[in-house]
Design an enzyme around this catalytic site. Structure first.
Site, mmCIF file in Angstrom:
data_model
loop_
_atom_site.group_PDB
_atom_site.id
_atom_site.type_symbol
_atom_site.label_atom_id
_atom_site.label_comp_id
_atom_site.label_asym_id
_atom_site.label_seq_id
_atom_site.Cartn_x
_atom_site.Cartn_y
_atom_site.Cartn_z
ATOM 1 N N THR A 1 21.509 22.995 -19.865
ATOM 2 C CA THR A 1 21.227 24.385 -20.237
ATOM 3 C C THR A 1 20.084 24.907 -19.377
ATOM 4 O O THR A 1 19.171 24.166 -19.007
ATOM 5 C CB THR A 1 20.868 24.511 -21.729
ATOM 6 O OG1 THR A 1 19.612 23.881 -21.997
ATOM 7 C CG2 THR A 1 21.953 23.882 -22.601
ATOM 8 N N GLY A 2 20.162 26.185 -19.027
ATOM 9 C CA GLY A 2 19.167 26.746 -18.114
ATOM 10 C C GLY A 2 19.253 26.097 -16.755
ATOM 11 O O GLY A 2 18.247 25.917 -16.063
ATOM 12 N N ASN B 1 20.364 27.116 -13.924
ATOM 13 C CA ASN B 1 20.358 27.946 -12.716
ATOM 14 C C ASN B 1 18.978 28.082 -12.076
ATOM 15 O O ASN B 1 18.846 28.709 -11.018
ATOM 16 C CB ASN B 1 20.906 29.340 -13.022
ATOM 17 C CG ASN B 1 20.071 30.074 -14.051
ATOM 18 O OD1 ASN B 1 20.096 29.702 -15.220
ATOM 19 N ND2 ASN B 1 19.342 31.092 -13.640
ATOM 20 N N GLY C 1 14.501 26.471 -11.977
ATOM 21 C CA GLY C 1 13.441 25.595 -12.444
ATOM 22 C C GLY C 1 13.851 24.151 -12.608
ATOM 23 O O GLY C 1 14.555 23.573 -11.779
ATOM 24 N N TYR D 1 5.289 29.110 -29.189
ATOM 25 C CA TYR D 1 5.855 28.197 -28.194
ATOM 26 C C TYR D 1 5.602 26.744 -28.591
ATOM 27 O O TYR D 1 6.513 25.911 -28.562
ATOM 28 C CB TYR D 1 5.257 28.477 -26.819
ATOM 29 C CG TYR D 1 5.795 27.569 -25.734
ATOM 30 C CD1 TYR D 1 7.116 27.660 -25.311
ATOM 31 C CD2 TYR D 1 4.983 26.602 -25.140
ATOM 32 C CE1 TYR D 1 7.624 26.819 -24.323
ATOM 33 C CE2 TYR D 1 5.473 25.761 -24.150
ATOM 34 C CZ TYR D 1 6.795 25.874 -23.748
ATOM 35 O OH TYR D 1 7.296 25.032 -22.782
#
Length: 310
Positions: free
Chosen positions: A22-23, A25, A27, A179
């Site tokens: 996931t994520g 694309n 970092g 967070y």
């Protein structure tokens, strides 16, 4: 565990394996997609923006033409998107070797997901909880599969308050407090998942990892603050690249010697940078009572009954 016992070159061939990041694309996620794809895995790059995902995948394919990257849209802040992603995935793949719960948002202003959850908790924890539940059937059907949940050093200042879990109407909200809570919840979930897997007698491993201080765009919401700008030069010296920050998660996903329920991070001072090793999480993330309450509340909020019970 000796840091010399593992390195990216030591990762065995992953041909035939199916991985979801996931994520993926950008970092840490993009670095994981690259490493696992270059080892031969079919990697599903789950991206909130399919356009940005396809652009990132194209860049990888220009460098290595035979890398297998399948871009699929996934918005963890929308449970309908999570459900749609899971159904599309199950329609295409009959196995899932690695689920890397990597995507996240950090220190955003107070906001809500499409389902009305506080944005950071809803995206970072509830979205991944729902995704793991919906893909659990494939994980259970794949021998030796793994779930790797990416947390953060920030979890050490986190806690859960079940009387105001998501800072209703902004009560008590600060971007970092939220967070930290979401990253604390990530580990409560990861360790409770392993306990339930063990009780069910399954071969899945659930692990946590954190990148230390990694230079990604995750901190974009704080980069315009005066103190951040003033300390930016120092921060660059004590942090590491996105590739280096991705290594704890990659090791958690691939090292055959790791047991489930482990937590990995950098080996250096304050776990900010260094080689990926087993590290100690905050003791409270191992609390069974809080973990079970969070699990029950997560099922209630998402409306999803997780297919592994105690």
């Amino acid at each position: 565990m000796n840091v010399t016992e593992w390195s990216v070159p030591s990762i065995p061939s992953m041909e035939g394996k199916v991985v979801v990041v996931t994520g993926g694309n950008g970092g840490l996620g993009l670095e994981a997609v690259k490493v696992l794809g270059e080892k031969g895995a079919t990697v599903i790059m789950a991206s909130r923006s399919k356009k940005r995902g396809e652009e990132a995948a194209d860049l990888l394919k220009r460098k290595k033409a035979d890398i297998i990257v399948d871009v699929m849209e996934l918005d963890l802040a929308d449970l309908d998107s999570v459900a749609s992603f899971a159904e599309q995935f199950k329609g295409k793949y009959d196995r899932l070797d690695i689920l890397m719960n990597n995507a996240g948002v950090m220190t955003t202003p107070y906001g809500k997901t499409k389902n009305g959850f506080e944005l950071q908790f809803g995206t970072n924890h509830l979205g991944h909880f729902a995704l793991t539940a919906r893909l659990f059937e494939r994980l259970a059907a794949t021998d030796g599969s793994r779930v790797v949940t990416i947390s953060s050093n920030a979890h050490k200042s986190g806690s859960v308050n079940f009387e105001n879990l998501m800072f209703e109407q902004g009560k008590g909200y600060t971007p970092m407090k939220s967070y930290s809570r979401s990253k604390f919840a990530n580990l409560l979930f990861a360790f409770e998942l392993q306990r339930r897997i063990d009780q069910a007698g399954l071969s899945i491993k659930s692990l946590g990892a954190h990148p230390g201080g990694a230079q990604t765009d995750l901190a974009r919401h704080i980069e315009d603050r005066f103190l951040y700008k003033a300390l930016s030069g120092v921060l660059k010296r004590v942090t590491q690249s996105a590739y280096e920050g991705a290594l704890p998660g990659i090791r958690a996903a691939t090292d055959p010697d790791l047991e489930g329920g482990r937590y990995l991070g950098p080996s250096g001072f304050m776990e900010m940078k260094g080689d990926p090793v087993v590290v100690k999480p905050k003791t409270e993330t191992l609390d069974v009572v809080d973990a079970e309450e969070l699990w029950a509340e997560s099922e209630r909020l998402t409306g999803i009954s997780f297919p592994v019970t105690k």
